[in-house]
Design a protein around this motif. Structure first.
Motif, PDB file in Angstrom:
ATOM      1  N   LEU A 179      20.212  29.392  24.549  1.00 10.09           N
ATOM      2  CA  LEU A 179      20.640  30.238  25.666  1.00 10.09           C
ATOM      3  C   LEU A 179      21.054  29.393  26.865  1.00 10.09           C
ATOM      4  CD1 LEU A 179      18.013  33.140  25.545  1.00 10.09           C
ATOM      5  CD2 LEU A 179      20.450  33.272  24.985  1.00 10.09           C
ATOM      6  N   GLY A 180      20.297  28.326  27.138  1.00 15.21           N
ATOM      7  CA  GLY A 180      20.685  27.448  28.233  1.00 15.21           C
ATOM      8  C   GLY A 180      22.053  26.839  28.004  1.00 15.21           C
ATOM      9  N   ALA A 181      22.315  26.414  26.767  1.00  9.24           N
ATOM     10  CA  ALA A 181      23.630  25.844  26.444  1.00  9.24           C
ATOM     11  C   ALA A 181      24.728  26.898  26.532  1.00  9.24           C
ATOM     12  CB  ALA A 181      23.593  25.235  25.040  1.00  9.24           C
ATOM     13  N   ASP A 182      24.419  28.137  26.142  1.00  8.59           N
ATOM     14  CA  ASP A 182      25.428  29.195  26.166  1.00  8.59           C
ATOM     15  C   ASP A 182      25.900  29.520  27.575  1.00  8.59           C
ATOM     16  OD1 ASP A 182      25.460  29.544  23.418  1.00  8.59           O
ATOM     17  OD2 ASP A 182      23.947  31.132  23.440  1.00  8.59           O
ATOM     18  N   VAL A 183      25.000  29.532  28.533  1.00  9.12           N
ATOM     19  CA  VAL A 183      25.357  29.982  29.881  1.00  9.12           C
ATOM     20  C   VAL A 183      25.631  28.827  30.834  1.00  9.12           C
ATOM     21  CG1 VAL A 183      24.089  32.149  29.642  1.00  9.12           C
ATOM     22  CG2 VAL A 183      22.901  30.145  30.550  1.00  9.12           C
ATOM     23  N   ALA A 184      25.439  27.589  30.371  1.00  3.65           N
ATOM     24  CA  ALA A 184      25.708  26.442  31.231  1.00  3.65           C
ATOM     25  C   ALA A 184      27.211  26.256  31.408  1.00  3.65           C
ATOM     26  CB  ALA A 184      25.104  25.170  30.624  1.00  3.65           C
ATOM     27  N   PRO A 185      27.657  25.745  32.568  1.00  2.00           N
ATOM     28  CA  PRO A 185      29.081  25.423  32.733  1.00  2.00           C
ATOM     29  C   PRO A 185      29.506  24.368  31.731  1.00  2.00           C
ATOM     30  CG  PRO A 185      27.770  24.530  34.542  1.00  2.00           C
ATOM     31  CD  PRO A 185      26.870  25.428  33.771  1.00  2.00           C
ATOM     32  N   LYS A 186      30.612  24.586  31.084  1.00  2.00           N
ATOM     33  CA  LYS A 186      30.996  23.743  29.958  1.00  2.00           C
ATOM     34  C   LYS A 186      31.406  22.334  30.368  1.00  2.00           C
ATOM     35  CE  LYS A 186      30.237  27.166  27.260  1.00  2.00           C
ATOM     36  NZ  LYS A 186      29.456  27.941  28.211  1.00  2.00           N
ATOM     37  N   ASP A 187      31.962  22.171  31.577  1.00  2.00           N
ATOM     38  CA  ASP A 187      32.466  20.862  31.969  1.00  2.00           C
ATOM     39  C   ASP A 187      31.388  19.953  32.522  1.00  2.00           C
ATOM     40  OD1 ASP A 187      32.433  22.812  34.044  1.00  2.00           O
ATOM     41  OD2 ASP A 187      33.408  21.368  35.370  1.00  2.00           O
ATOM     42  N   ASP A 188      30.332  20.526  33.124  1.00  2.63           N
ATOM     43  CA  ASP A 188      29.275  19.720  33.747  1.00  2.63           C
ATOM     44  C   ASP A 188      27.952  20.471  33.634  1.00  2.63           C
ATOM     45  OD1 ASP A 188      28.007  17.701  35.153  1.00  2.63           O
ATOM     46  OD2 ASP A 188      28.549  18.510  37.125  1.00  2.63           O
ATOM     47  N   PRO A 189      27.344  20.520  32.433  1.00  2.00           N
ATOM     48  CA  PRO A 189      26.172  21.368  32.230  1.00  2.00           C
ATOM     49  C   PRO A 189      24.869  20.806  32.786  1.00  2.00           C
ATOM     50  CG  PRO A 189      26.682  20.206  30.206  1.00  2.00           C
ATOM     51  CD  PRO A 189      27.774  19.856  31.183  1.00  2.00           C
ATOM     52  N   ALA A 190      24.790  19.499  33.019  1.00  2.00           N
ATOM     53  CA  ALA A 190      23.501  18.885  33.312  1.00  2.00           C
ATOM     54  C   ALA A 190      22.809  19.456  34.545  1.00  2.00           C
ATOM     55  CB  ALA A 190      23.664  17.366  33.443  1.00  2.00           C
ATOM     56  N   PRO A 191      23.476  19.617  35.708  1.00  3.66           N
ATOM     57  CA  PRO A 191      22.768  20.188  36.867  1.00  3.66           C
ATOM     58  C   PRO A 191      22.225  21.584  36.602  1.00  3.66           C
ATOM     59  CG  PRO A 191      24.795  19.125  37.568  1.00  3.66           C
ATOM     60  CD  PRO A 191      24.838  19.179  36.076  1.00  3.66           C
ATOM     61  N   PHE A 192      23.013  22.414  35.900  1.00  2.90           N
ATOM     62  CA  PHE A 192      22.530  23.751  35.564  1.00  2.90           C
ATOM     63  C   PHE A 192      21.327  23.675  34.630  1.00  2.90           C
ATOM     64  CE2 PHE A 192      22.304  27.323  32.674  1.00  2.90           C
ATOM     65  CZ  PHE A 192      22.331  28.407  33.525  1.00  2.90           C
ATOM     66  N   LEU A 193      21.409  22.839  33.606  1.00  2.81           N
ATOM     67  CA  LEU A 193      20.309  22.736  32.647  1.00  2.81           C
ATOM     68  C   LEU A 193      19.035  22.224  33.315  1.00  2.81           C
ATOM     69  CD1 LEU A 193      22.143  21.352  29.484  1.00  2.81           C
ATOM     70  CD2 LEU A 193      21.358  23.685  29.909  1.00  2.81           C
ATOM     71  N   GLY A 194      19.176  21.396  34.350  1.00  2.73           N
ATOM     72  CA  GLY A 194      17.997  20.967  35.092  1.00  2.73           C
ATOM     73  C   GLY A 194      17.275  22.149  35.709  1.00  2.73           C
ATOM     74  N   SER A 195      18.042  23.063  36.307  1.00  2.00           N
ATOM     75  CA  SER A 195      17.437  24.267  36.889  1.00  2.00           C
ATOM     76  C   SER A 195      16.874  25.179  35.811  1.00  2.00           C
ATOM     77  CB  SER A 195      18.485  25.023  37.713  1.00  2.00           C
ATOM     78  OG  SER A 195      19.020  24.213  38.723  1.00  2.00           O
ATOM     79  N   TRP A 196      17.625  25.335  34.722  1.00  2.00           N
ATOM     80  CA  TRP A 196      17.181  26.193  33.609  1.00  2.00           C
ATOM     81  C   TRP A 196      15.862  25.690  33.025  1.00  2.00           C
ATOM     82  CZ3 TRP A 196      18.761  30.675  31.242  1.00  2.00           C
ATOM     83  CH2 TRP A 196      18.298  30.914  29.958  1.00  2.00           C
ATOM     84  N   ARG A 197      15.774  24.408  32.772  1.00  2.00           N
ATOM     85  CA  ARG A 197      14.560  23.844  32.175  1.00  2.00           C
ATOM     86  C   ARG A 197      13.398  23.862  33.163  1.00  2.00           C
ATOM     87  NH1 ARG A 197      15.699  20.720  27.391  1.00  2.00           N
ATOM     88  NH2 ARG A 197      13.844  19.465  27.791  1.00  2.00           N
ATOM     89  N   THR A 198      13.681  23.771  34.466  1.00  2.00           N
ATOM     90  CA  THR A 198      12.614  23.895  35.449  1.00  2.00           C
ATOM     91  C   THR A 198      11.999  25.287  35.388  1.00  2.00           C
ATOM     92  OG1 THR A 198      13.631  22.260  36.915  1.00  2.00           O
ATOM     93  CG2 THR A 198      12.055  23.783  37.910  1.00  2.00           C
ATOM     94  N   LEU A 199      12.846  26.311  35.275  1.00  2.00           N
ATOM     95  CA  LEU A 199      12.335  27.677  35.160  1.00  2.00           C
ATOM     96  C   LEU A 199      11.470  27.859  33.923  1.00  2.00           C
ATOM     97  CD1 LEU A 199      15.310  30.016  36.163  1.00  2.00           C
ATOM     98  CD2 LEU A 199      13.037  29.963  37.194  1.00  2.00           C
ATOM     99  N   THR A 200      11.971  27.405  32.772  1.00  2.00           N
ATOM    100  CA  THR A 200      11.218  27.598  31.533  1.00  2.00           C
ATOM    101  C   THR A 200       9.929  26.779  31.535  1.00  2.00           C
ATOM    102  OG1 THR A 200      12.548  25.900  30.426  1.00  2.00           O
ATOM    103  CG2 THR A 200      13.289  28.170  30.222  1.00  2.00           C
ATOM    104  N   ASP A 201       9.984  25.564  32.051  1.00  2.00           N
ATOM    105  CA  ASP A 201       8.766  24.754  32.132  1.00  2.00           C
ATOM    106  C   ASP A 201       7.750  25.368  33.090  1.00  2.00           C
ATOM    107  OD1 ASP A 201       9.746  22.965  30.311  1.00  2.00           O
ATOM    108  OD2 ASP A 201      10.210  21.384  31.744  1.00  2.00           O
ATOM    109  N   ALA A 202       8.249  25.977  34.170  1.00  2.00           N
ATOM    110  CA  ALA A 202       7.342  26.628  35.118  1.00  2.00           C
ATOM    111  C   ALA A 202       6.622  27.800  34.454  1.00  2.00           C
ATOM    112  CB  ALA A 202       8.113  27.105  36.349  1.00  2.00           C
ATOM    113  N   GLY A 203       7.354  28.562  33.638  1.00  2.00           N
ATOM    114  CA  GLY A 203       6.699  29.650  32.912  1.00  2.00           C
ATOM    115  C   GLY A 203       5.603  29.138  32.004  1.00  2.00           C
ATOM    116  N   GLY A 204       5.881  28.026  31.307  1.00  2.00           N
ATOM    117  CA  GLY A 204       4.867  27.445  30.432  1.00  2.00           C
ATOM    118  C   GLY A 204       3.690  26.870  31.191  1.00  2.00           C
TER     119      GLY A 204
END
Length: 429
Positions: A357-382
């Motif tokens: 899901l993170g890969a699906d909704v991340a911007p295709k040209d520069d996904p890393a900054p978005f994925l950093g935020s996405w993974r912070t959210l999921t890690d916070a839930g855990g």
């Protein structure tokens, strides 16, 4: 924009095989070493003078480091690339390993644990970003489910390796040096292993260019590639809607997964089972979980993301709620074993869903900054889930805490139903 079939299109097996040396192999090695060390962190902390509560706090520094590392890792990947970020993260982790092995004080030992968690976040985000931008979408879920499965394999085998080393050498620090050896092998494989970009990506890009049909003028969905590179904070603001909605649903799944690892051992203790029985039940649940990881990717690629996320959340949510009513039952041990299996099935069906899901909704040209935020959210839930279980258990009871986790799971299922179709529309590969 239409895409026509091409006889030379790579198969799923081709894609997965070519990413093995760069992504899957290093992931297994990193997880194997980490899995060997994690169970012994509280033990070594106690040897350095920590009481039970302090030892638990030191162990939690690993999760804190991961939370702190995701957003800086997104910044690093966006600027120096995935491969170099993975190599640097593995190298810096070696400094943490030396700190674990040689720390003269509890404070330095805790800082070393924090550093390893920070580097683990950078390593994980870099490989996630790499797969997001390189794997064709029709194979994405299977590729990322396999990534999750290789991580689980390392974490599953790691404790057994630690037990073997302890039996042979009788020194907890042997597992730390084993982690160091795994990190050295990881860095060497990342730096000198076959580059999948040379084997696959160049030809894939050429193939895409050759198979684009004439532009019909019809509107298209999805992000439009751009060369603009924005910072992490601007990315978070730009994608605040998907992060606050689908990201919250993903965080609920991470919370339920994390709670499972806490609730099952506590439940076994609370109903009077011995340690061997608890370990056996939890181990069987973990084995069921691991056995289903690739099936999850198959389901997501063939039928859509929701068909993996929804059954997983319903199974885990309903399983926790049902388990909460069995504490005083005369067959409590039987119900415990049965619902541990149900939770294992649910968790296995969700393998790779957060990555996908993170890969699906991340911007295709520069996904890393978005994925950093996405993974912070999921890690916070855990990270929050074990604290929630502990707090509710202290105020009320373990049964009520277990039911609350189940309620989070069912609410998360509703959130996935609401937001997955909106942000990840079903497409046929």
């Amino acid at each position: 924009m239409a895409v026509t079939d091409h006889p030379d299109s790579p198969t799923a097996r081709d894609v997965l095989w070519r990413f093995g040396p760069m992504i899957y192999g290093p992931t297994v090695l990193f997880a194997l070493g980490e899995g060997a060390v994690i169970p012994l962190i509280p033990v070594i902390a106690a040897q350095l003078g920590a009481d039970v509560a302090t030892a638990a706090l030191v162990a939690s520094a690993l999760v804190v480091g991961q939370l702190c590392g995701n957003i800086p890792a997104g910044w690093a990947v966006a600027r120096i690339g995935e491969r170099l970020t993975m190599a640097i993260a593995g190298t810096v982790s070696l400094a943490g390993v030396v700190g674990l092995a040689l720390a003269p004080s509890l404070g330095l030992f805790a800082l070393s644990v924090l550093l390893i968690g920070f580097c683990a976040a950078a390593f994980g985000l870099a490989r996630h970003s790499f797969m997001t931008t390189r794997v064709p979408i029709e194979f994405r879920a299977r590729a990322l489910s396999l990534l999750g499965g290789t991580f689980r394999l390392g974490m599953f085998i790691g404790p057994f390796v630690a037990a073997l080393l302890l039996a042979v050498l009788g020194d907890e620090h042997a597992t730390i040096w084993f982690f160091g050896a795994c990190l050295v092998a990881t860095v060497l494989l990342v730096l000198f292993g076959p580059d999948p970009e040379r084997q696959f990506v160049t030809s894939a890009v050429a193939l895409d260019d050759a198979t684009l049909a004439e532009d019909t003028g019809e509107p298209v969905t999805g992000s439009i590639p751009t060369t603009e590179r924005v910072g992490v904070l601007r990315t978070m603001w730009r994608y605040r809607r998907v992060l606050s909605r689908l990201g919250a649903a993903a965080a609920s799944l991470s919370a339920v997964r994390s709670a499972r690892q806490v609730v099952l051992p506590l439940w076994g203790v609370s109903i009077g089972l011995d340690a061997q029985t608890i370990a056996l039940v939890v181990g069987i649940s973990g084995a069921i979980d691991f056995a289903l990881f690739y099936a999850s990717g198959q389901v997501m690629d063939r039928f859509g993301r929701l068909w993996a996320a929804l059954p997983a959340m319903i199974l885990m949510g309903a399983g926790f709620i049902a388990l909460s009513f069995t504490h005083e039952s005369g067959q409590a041990a039987m119900w415990f074993a049965m619902f541990a299996g149900v939770l294992g099935v649910g968790n296995g069906l969700s393998s790779g869903i957060l990555l996908t899901l993170g890969a699906d909704v991340a911007p295709k040209d520069d996904p890393a900054p978005f994925l950093g935020s996405w993974r912070t959210l999921t890690d916070a839930g855990g990270a929050i889930a074990p604290l929630l279980v502990s707090g509710i258990t202290a105020v009320a009871s373990l049964a009520i805490a277990t039911g609350a986790v189940g309620a989070i799971g069912l609410l998360g299922a509703l959130a996935f139903v609401r937001w997955v179709p909106r942000f990840v529309p079903r497409t046929t590969p």
